[in-house]
Design a protein around this motif. Sequence first.
Motif, PDB file in Angstrom:
ATOM      1  N   GLY A  25      -1.783   5.831  -3.116  1.00 19.93           N
ATOM      2  CA  GLY A  25      -1.674   4.408  -3.370  1.00 19.93           C
ATOM      3  C   GLY A  25      -0.614   3.839  -2.457  1.00 19.93           C
ATOM      4  N   PRO A  26      -0.565   2.532  -2.303  1.00 16.66           N
ATOM      5  CA  PRO A  26       0.414   1.943  -1.408  1.00 16.66           C
ATOM      6  C   PRO A  26       1.835   2.292  -1.821  1.00 16.66           C
ATOM      7  CG  PRO A  26      -0.899   0.251  -2.534  1.00 16.66           C
ATOM      8  CD  PRO A  26      -1.401   1.564  -2.989  1.00 16.66           C
ATOM      9  N   MET A 217      -8.517  -5.660  -1.425  1.00 11.67           N
ATOM     10  CA  MET A 217      -8.644  -4.338  -2.035  1.00 11.67           C
ATOM     11  C   MET A 217     -10.095  -4.064  -2.399  1.00 11.67           C
ATOM     12  SD  MET A 217      -5.371  -3.800  -4.545  1.00 11.67           S
ATOM     13  CE  MET A 217      -3.785  -3.263  -3.889  1.00 11.67           C
ATOM     14  N   ASP A 221      -9.001   1.352  -4.177  1.00  7.92           N
ATOM     15  CA  ASP A 221      -7.587   0.998  -4.055  1.00  7.92           C
ATOM     16  C   ASP A 221      -6.988   0.678  -5.417  1.00  7.92           C
ATOM     17  OD1 ASP A 221      -7.757   1.134  -1.220  1.00  7.92           O
ATOM     18  OD2 ASP A 221      -8.476  -0.943  -1.146  1.00  7.92           O
TER      19      ASP A 221
END
Length: 417
Positions: A25-26, A217, A221
Amino acid sequence: MGVLDKLGRRGFLAGAAASAVAVGGPAWARDAGVKKLTDGLAMIGPAERQARLVRAQALMAQLGFSAVITEAGSSMDYFTGAQWSRSERPTLAILPREGQVGMVMPKFEEGSIRQSLSVPAEVRTWEEDESPYAIAAGLLADRKLASGKIGVEETIRDFIVQGLAGALPNAKVVPGAAVFRGCRMIKTPAEIALMQAASDITVAALRHTHANVRAGMVPRDIAALMSERTAALGGRVSFNLILIGEASAYPHGSRQPQVLSEGQVVLMDCGCNVGGYESDISRTFVFGEPTARQRKVWADVQRGQQVAFEAAQIGVEAGSVDRAVRAYYESLGWGPRYKLPGLSHRTGHGIGMDGHEPVNFVMSETTKLAPGMCFSDEPGIYIPGEFGVRLEDCIYLTAQGPRWFSQPPPSLDKPMG
């Protein structure tokens, strides 16, 4: 509504490691300092499992069973703690009308299966050139239980049922759902506590994910954000179904490419596992400013969920909950029955160690509601070609009526509560 991410073969060996692996994930959305909501939580212990066996034996005596048998899966785990997955090699748990549990397992798997076995049991193994059914029949014969009525759990595979029937010529091998359901459908305080923890984790992860959703997204995501936070909070991810835009009109998704943009509906159906027990929660929100139509449908679903909750009273038929919701929806012009646009699936399902368990909130179900039963409450509305809305929270029944595991959101402007 979501489908469980079942353990694979020998999955119990990998489960702990898998749950500890950070899901991508970011970096800006990660928080290594998240406190686990499972710290100090009591797991199911030997006394609880012994009480389950006592309850099962009382039901066997009442219903005239000599024994009941299940194979690897949640019912085996429920009674014995043994966690194993199904393969062509049967692993069986035999619950006798009296005495301790019997376990029949492949000899070369014995060491692995014993690692999770948490009750006293008579273990009998079979070699690769032997019949597991003959071994099971021998155990029952030694207990003087090889005749009469032998019940099998309702998900046990047919080749095992046939094998047992062939090895037990003096017995009548019949469905044993009344015993298994009679135990598993009524949750104890210890089970309720684990389901509450799983729900708390899912709600917290949903709030975190919603706050970090961005334009552009795609479903994976958003699911990655949800999975990472669920694991950080102490849950084992079971499923994260993310539906964007028109895909939300199809309850279990669409293969259409989905990219988040302003004004789109986002339906998140998510669940996790804590101590062997599941959560199942759905939230629907609009990315940006909702339209009047989106607000109307969301509000109709919100009220439908409350109609189901209010109808779920002790002593009524489970089917009456579904019928109450459909009557309300039909008064608004949705449906009728399962027709679209409207509610195309049942109002809810049982939940516990499995994400979907007997019985269901479906029109034809006559089982009476009783304290300890647990259900999802998820009367969505789906409009093909446009969007769908599902709000799903689970409930447990007390002598005083239904209680929420997670509080439904108050409005589309506060979709996570």
